[in-house]
Design a protein around this motif. Structure first.
Motif, PDB file in Angstrom:
ATOM      1  N   MET A   1      -7.940   2.717   3.819  1.00 43.44           N
ATOM      2  CA  MET A   1      -6.651   2.478   3.199  1.00 43.44           C
ATOM      3  C   MET A   1      -6.828   2.551   1.682  1.00 43.44           C
ATOM      4  O   MET A   1      -7.729   1.971   1.124  1.00 43.44           O
ATOM      5  N   ASN A   2      -5.957   3.257   1.009  1.00 42.57           N
ATOM      6  CA  ASN A   2      -6.048   3.425  -0.430  1.00 42.57           C
ATOM      7  C   ASN A   2      -5.203   2.354  -1.108  1.00 42.57           C
ATOM      8  O   ASN A   2      -3.987   2.430  -1.148  1.00 42.57           O
ATOM      9  N   HIS A   3      -5.869   1.350  -1.657  1.00 43.04           N
ATOM     10  CA  HIS A   3      -5.150   0.221  -2.258  1.00 43.04           C
ATOM     11  C   HIS A   3      -4.384   0.620  -3.515  1.00 43.04           C
ATOM     12  O   HIS A   3      -3.373   0.013  -3.834  1.00 43.04           O
ATOM     13  N   LEU A   4      -4.848   1.660  -4.229  1.00 41.06           N
ATOM     14  CA  LEU A   4      -4.110   2.106  -5.408  1.00 41.06           C
ATOM     15  C   LEU A   4      -2.739   2.636  -5.003  1.00 41.06           C
ATOM     16  O   LEU A   4      -1.739   2.355  -5.657  1.00 41.06           O
ATOM     17  N   ASN A   5      -2.683   3.394  -3.911  1.00 43.08           N
ATOM     18  CA  ASN A   5      -1.403   3.923  -3.466  1.00 43.08           C
ATOM     19  C   ASN A   5      -0.529   2.856  -2.832  1.00 43.08           C
ATOM     20  O   ASN A   5       0.685   2.981  -2.812  1.00 43.08           O
ATOM     21  N   SER A   7      -0.086   0.044  -4.068  1.00 42.53           N
ATOM     22  CA  SER A   7       0.557  -0.679  -5.162  1.00 42.53           C
ATOM     23  C   SER A   7       2.016  -0.255  -5.331  1.00 42.53           C
ATOM     24  O   SER A   7       2.807  -1.003  -5.895  1.00 42.53           O
ATOM     25  N   ILE A   8       2.369   0.916  -4.831  1.00 44.08           N
ATOM     26  CA  ILE A   8       3.761   1.366  -4.902  1.00 44.08           C
ATOM     27  C   ILE A   8       4.680   0.389  -4.175  1.00 44.08           C
ATOM     28  O   ILE A   8       5.822   0.208  -4.546  1.00 44.08           O
ATOM     29  N   ARG A   9       4.171  -0.285  -3.160  1.00 41.42           N
ATOM     30  CA  ARG A   9       4.979  -1.253  -2.398  1.00 41.42           C
ATOM     31  C   ARG A   9       5.361  -2.466  -3.247  1.00 41.42           C
ATOM     32  O   ARG A   9       6.363  -3.117  -2.975  1.00 41.42           O
ATOM     33  N   PHE A  43       4.635   7.654  -1.466  1.00 39.77           N
ATOM     34  CA  PHE A  43       6.059   7.418  -1.279  1.00 39.77           C
ATOM     35  C   PHE A  43       6.228   6.086  -0.559  1.00 39.77           C
ATOM     36  O   PHE A  43       5.344   5.653   0.174  1.00 39.77           O
ATOM     37  N   VAL A  44       7.362   5.460  -0.762  1.00 37.95           N
ATOM     38  CA  VAL A  44       7.660   4.192  -0.097  1.00 37.95           C
ATOM     39  C   VAL A  44       9.086   4.257   0.445  1.00 37.95           C
ATOM     40  O   VAL A  44       9.961   4.889  -0.161  1.00 37.95           O
ATOM     41  N   VAL A  45       9.269   3.633   1.593  1.00 35.54           N
ATOM     42  CA  VAL A  45      10.595   3.546   2.196  1.00 35.54           C
ATOM     43  C   VAL A  45      11.159   2.169   1.875  1.00 35.54           C
ATOM     44  O   VAL A  45      10.524   1.146   2.156  1.00 35.54           O
ATOM     45  N   ALA A  46      12.350   2.147   1.269  1.00 35.21           N
ATOM     46  CA  ALA A  46      12.995   0.871   0.938  1.00 35.21           C
ATOM     47  C   ALA A  46      13.374   0.168   2.228  1.00 35.21           C
ATOM     48  O   ALA A  46      13.832   0.786   3.179  1.00 35.21           O
ATOM     49  N   GLY A  47      13.156  -1.120   2.253  1.00 34.90           N
ATOM     50  CA  GLY A  47      13.472  -1.918   3.429  1.00 34.90           C
ATOM     51  C   GLY A  47      12.624  -3.169   3.446  1.00 34.90           C
ATOM     52  O   GLY A  47      11.868  -3.442   2.510  1.00 34.90           O
ATOM     53  N   ASP A  49       9.917  -4.114   5.224  1.00 31.83           N
ATOM     54  CA  ASP A  49       8.450  -4.022   5.207  1.00 31.83           C
ATOM     55  C   ASP A  49       7.918  -2.965   4.239  1.00 31.83           C
ATOM     56  O   ASP A  49       6.730  -2.895   4.014  1.00 31.83           O
ATOM     57  N   ARG A  50       8.781  -2.126   3.661  1.00 35.30           N
ATOM     58  CA  ARG A  50       8.422  -1.113   2.656  1.00 35.30           C
ATOM     59  C   ARG A  50       7.172  -0.319   3.035  1.00 35.30           C
ATOM     60  O   ARG A  50       6.165  -0.357   2.348  1.00 35.30           O
ATOM     61  N   PRO A  51       7.207   0.436   4.136  1.00 33.59           N
ATOM     62  CA  PRO A  51       6.043   1.234   4.507  1.00 33.59           C
ATOM     63  C   PRO A  51       5.735   2.281   3.440  1.00 33.59           C
ATOM     64  O   PRO A  51       6.639   2.854   2.831  1.00 33.59           O
ATOM     65  N   ALA A  52       4.444   2.503   3.205  1.00 36.73           N
ATOM     66  CA  ALA A  52       3.993   3.459   2.193  1.00 36.73           C
ATOM     67  C   ALA A  52       3.293   4.631   2.873  1.00 36.73           C
ATOM     68  O   ALA A  52       2.611   4.464   3.886  1.00 36.73           O
ATOM     69  N   TYR A  53       3.465   5.815   2.294  1.00 37.47           N
ATOM     70  CA  TYR A  53       2.873   7.041   2.818  1.00 37.47           C
ATOM     71  C   TYR A  53       2.217   7.817   1.682  1.00 37.47           C
ATOM     72  O   TYR A  53       2.698   7.793   0.555  1.00 37.47           O
TER      73      TYR A  53
END
Length: 103
Positions: A1-5, A7-9, A43-47, A49-53
């Motif tokens: 898992m990339n913790h830097l990415n 951080s977008i959450r 990218f992050v999906v608003a909501g 749980d804010r899943p990140a991709y």
């Protein structure tokens, strides 16, 4: 898992750029890869749980990996197939966001 990415959450929504179309999505992925020299863009999906991709441009379409799952799961999707992916659904609903690149 990339913790830097991931951080977008944690970023406030007002600091993120909305992604409204497939053309814009494709441009943002490629822009990031060209300007930063690093593959892909987060990218992050608003909501709730804010899943990140993490999305990488690929000759056949996009390599998409969910960053916040216990097991990283990567899929390859063409632009046409993207509409049936959670990223495509989020984009259609106005819920897909990405972080602006540093100036």
């Amino acid at each position: 898992m990339n913790h830097l990415n991931l951080s977008i959450r944690a970023l406030p929504m007002q600091r993120l750029l909305p992604v409204r179309s497939l053309d814009e999505f494709e441009h943002l992925v490629k822009e990031s890869e060209v300007l930063t020299g690093a593959p892909g863009r987060a990218f992050v999906v608003a909501g709730a749980d804010r899943p990140a991709y993490q999305v990488h441009a690929d000759v056949a379409g996009f390599q998409i990996a969910r960053l916040d799952g216990a097991m990283p799961h990567e899929v390859l999707a063409t632009a046409r197939e993207l509409v049936s992916h959670p990223i495509g659904s989020a984009m259609a609903c106005g819920l897909l966001y990405t972080e602006p690149l540093p100036q």
